[in-house]
Design an enzyme around this catalytic site. Sequence first.
Site, PDB file in Angstrom:
ATOM      1  N   CYS A 472       0.850  -1.203   0.000  1.00 25.19           N
ATOM      2  CA  CYS A 472       0.000   0.000   0.000  1.00 25.19           C
ATOM      3  C   CYS A 472       0.884   1.251   0.000  1.00 25.19           C
ATOM      4  CB  CYS A 472      -0.920   0.014   1.223  1.00 25.19           C
ATOM      5  SG  CYS A 472      -2.039   1.431   1.178  1.00 25.19           S
ATOM      6  N   ASP A 473       1.009   1.867  -1.170  1.00 23.06           N
ATOM      7  CA  ASP A 473       1.918   3.008  -1.337  1.00 23.06           C
ATOM      8  C   ASP A 473       1.693   4.123  -0.329  1.00 23.06           C
ATOM      9  OD1 ASP A 473       2.298   3.012  -4.964  1.00 23.06           O
ATOM     10  OD2 ASP A 473       3.611   2.312  -3.353  1.00 23.06           O
TER      11      ASP A 473
END
Length: 787
Positions: A472-473
């Site tokens: 999850c950036d």
Amino acid sequence: MPSFIDNGTRFHLDDPTLAPNSAGYLWNRRMMIQMNSRGYAVSQYMDPEPRKYAHPPIIPAPTFMLPEQTYYPNHPGRFFYVRDNDTGTLFSAPYEPVRARLDRFAFEPGLSDIRWLIEKDGVRVELCLVLPVDDVAELWTAKITNMTSAPKKLTFVPFFPVGFSSWMNLGGHFDADLNAVLCTSVTPYQKIEQYFKNQHLKDITFLAASRRPDHFEVGQQAFEGEGGLRAPSALADGGHLRDGEAYYEIPACIMQWDLTIAGGESEDFRFLFGPARDEAEISALKTRYLDGDIEQVRRDYHAYVVEGGRSCLKVQSPDETFNHVVNHWLPRQVFYHGDTNRLTTDPQTRNYLQDALGMLFIRPEAARAVILHAVSQQHVSGKMPDGILLRPDAELKYINQVPHTDHGVWLVITAKAYLDETGDHSILDEMVAWTDDPAPASVREHITRALRFLAAAVDERGLPYIEQGDWCDPMNMVGYKGKGVSGWLAEASSHAMSLWSEVCAAEGDQETAGWLKAEADALVERINRHLWVGDWYGRGITDDGVVFGVPADKEGRIFLNAQSWALLCGAADDDRKARMLKAIDEQLVTPYGVEIQAPSFTAMREDIGRLTQKWPGVAENGSVYNHAAAFYAASLYHVGESDRGFNVLRAMMTNPDREDIAARGQLPLYIPNYYRGAYRQFPRTAGRSSNLFNTGTVAWVYRMVIEQLCGVRGDGKGAVIAPQVPSSWQTLSFTRRLRGATFNVTFSRDDGIAEQVVEIDGQRAEGGRLAGIEAGRIYDVRVKAPR
Ligand code: CEZ
């Protein structure tokens, strides 16, 4: 009625207002264009960095596509005005910007072209867009037909806006020799070295025509006047374009033909639109595409997309939409990813490797090249970089300058899938140097060292650090102080270690296999000790030691990824699996698919990060983020929950009916990265598609359909045939190509049997196992399952 046509290889939309943002897309390795049903366009090309050749009247985010692309009157597009000089009526094809009520509208994106058919007051306009295989250019054809019996006096005006390309220099003129409008600019810069660096840039955007125009205009404002784009002053009162140029004025490519068309007759036009460095390049492109055999261009591009991206699977199931998507549109989207690397010169490492996971089933050799290239940029410590440079002069940009800790996981998953699909264990002995050490090592060693690096990057609990993000950036503040850990990464690492342990064992390296298995099991023990809270798994632990994604949280109470990967790594026993699935059904399942987490965050949490600042229900903040939903579906198939798995992946596919197309705002031609979520908080916008077709989802869905639902996968020297067919399907037949062999599989249900039985060429195959695969052989497989 919207519907698939041409055996599912094209879609027919008959109403421009049903899904205003719906679109089709075309690409080659140098460019991509997303054409909206109403005429708006988003396009970019590599030069060598991503660039645009048609710009909005403002400076947007230059190099990446935005989710939920919105359109507005002056948005770039490809528009064709038609004025009936007898009645004075004006309309535009395909629909924008005049938005006249049409007698007939058809938007028909195909696999290798995009076409429209528009009718108004006895005039038919047929438009079609194709791309060349290996140049940056749009090839348009337009056919104007007088459908009445009486002659018609029409004025035809293509209008291709170019927009604000430079604050330093922009303008344009008509070049009579090239029979083209040239919109010129100088890419802005301030540093001297940039001047020399920019010498190769294509700073011209041109529109060349196959026929000499009667008039032209290059000044957008002069064309619009007070009438604006819906009723341009230049075309008012039977007026004609003023043959004007643009002098540091927003330019546009505008030409005019005054036509008298006899009853039933037609006029044909061809246009070439795109960027160029100079007149010579335009001339060469014209010769190749405008003066050349357009049918040959069509055939070549069709072969490039359809033959080049040929799927290894062809299904015939009771679900026609599923068939069309799986037989045509899903492999096309997978090929687009593997063929273009999402049009960047520094793809994120996880994207680069996962896109190869899909390409593996279309062009295994391309996936092999990706694995070798990725490990060549690995650090000798085992650490994988955040991005992979595809050119010597490329740089790591934007998100690739933010430290994420998950990249090693995807190297293992893609490499294991490559070995299963191809049986090509020789890749493991390929010798590749490190990015920071010229002494080469085997690919086997590179991959094992990536896992050793992951196993070492853990806190006192033995859980992996998250730094400024994992898969999850924007989960960038859980561990930026250097203490926060990712529960998801613990599960993903355990899963990867188990996968690689199998490979090492099969390769006879029992010591490494044993170490990996022990590490994987130890992680599972830690996950269950530190992260199981209530009835599901927490997402991680912050720098301050707070477990988040747990029942106590008002927002972000349950994260899907932490549940899916607990199933994939085997952390959840049957009791925990049941409680987890119940929690997912109650809190994350929506009519549009499964949300990535819920409730969506409506306020900043400084111990989680940027994700919580996104609008609730958008992207990682609680949308139906299809990549995460794909992980969930894969985990369900992994634990034999095949009906649940099928429902999750089927929910990603828009149905070809008015209701679903209107609710999602897209056509069933691609799986977007997300559909709006926050279903229980903001139901009005739930289900709305991002229309962003760059997504790691498709690689996972394609692989799942091939290896899980159809269930034919490579295994060691042979194959395993174990379909997990939705219980609502009584029959399924498919052809699967694997390692040069062809498997013709027929599945049916039978009252008289207790368990699934597989016969290969009339012989019962215990466990569906085939010891060896003979390339070139055609296997007749019959699968019978209990009704
Ligand atoms: O980008 C994707 C990445 O390409 O986000 C995924 C990640 O796994 C993919 O590798 C999940 O975070 O920066 C942002 O906020 C963007 O939301 C990106 O994270 C996102 C783009 O929207 C493309 O989907």
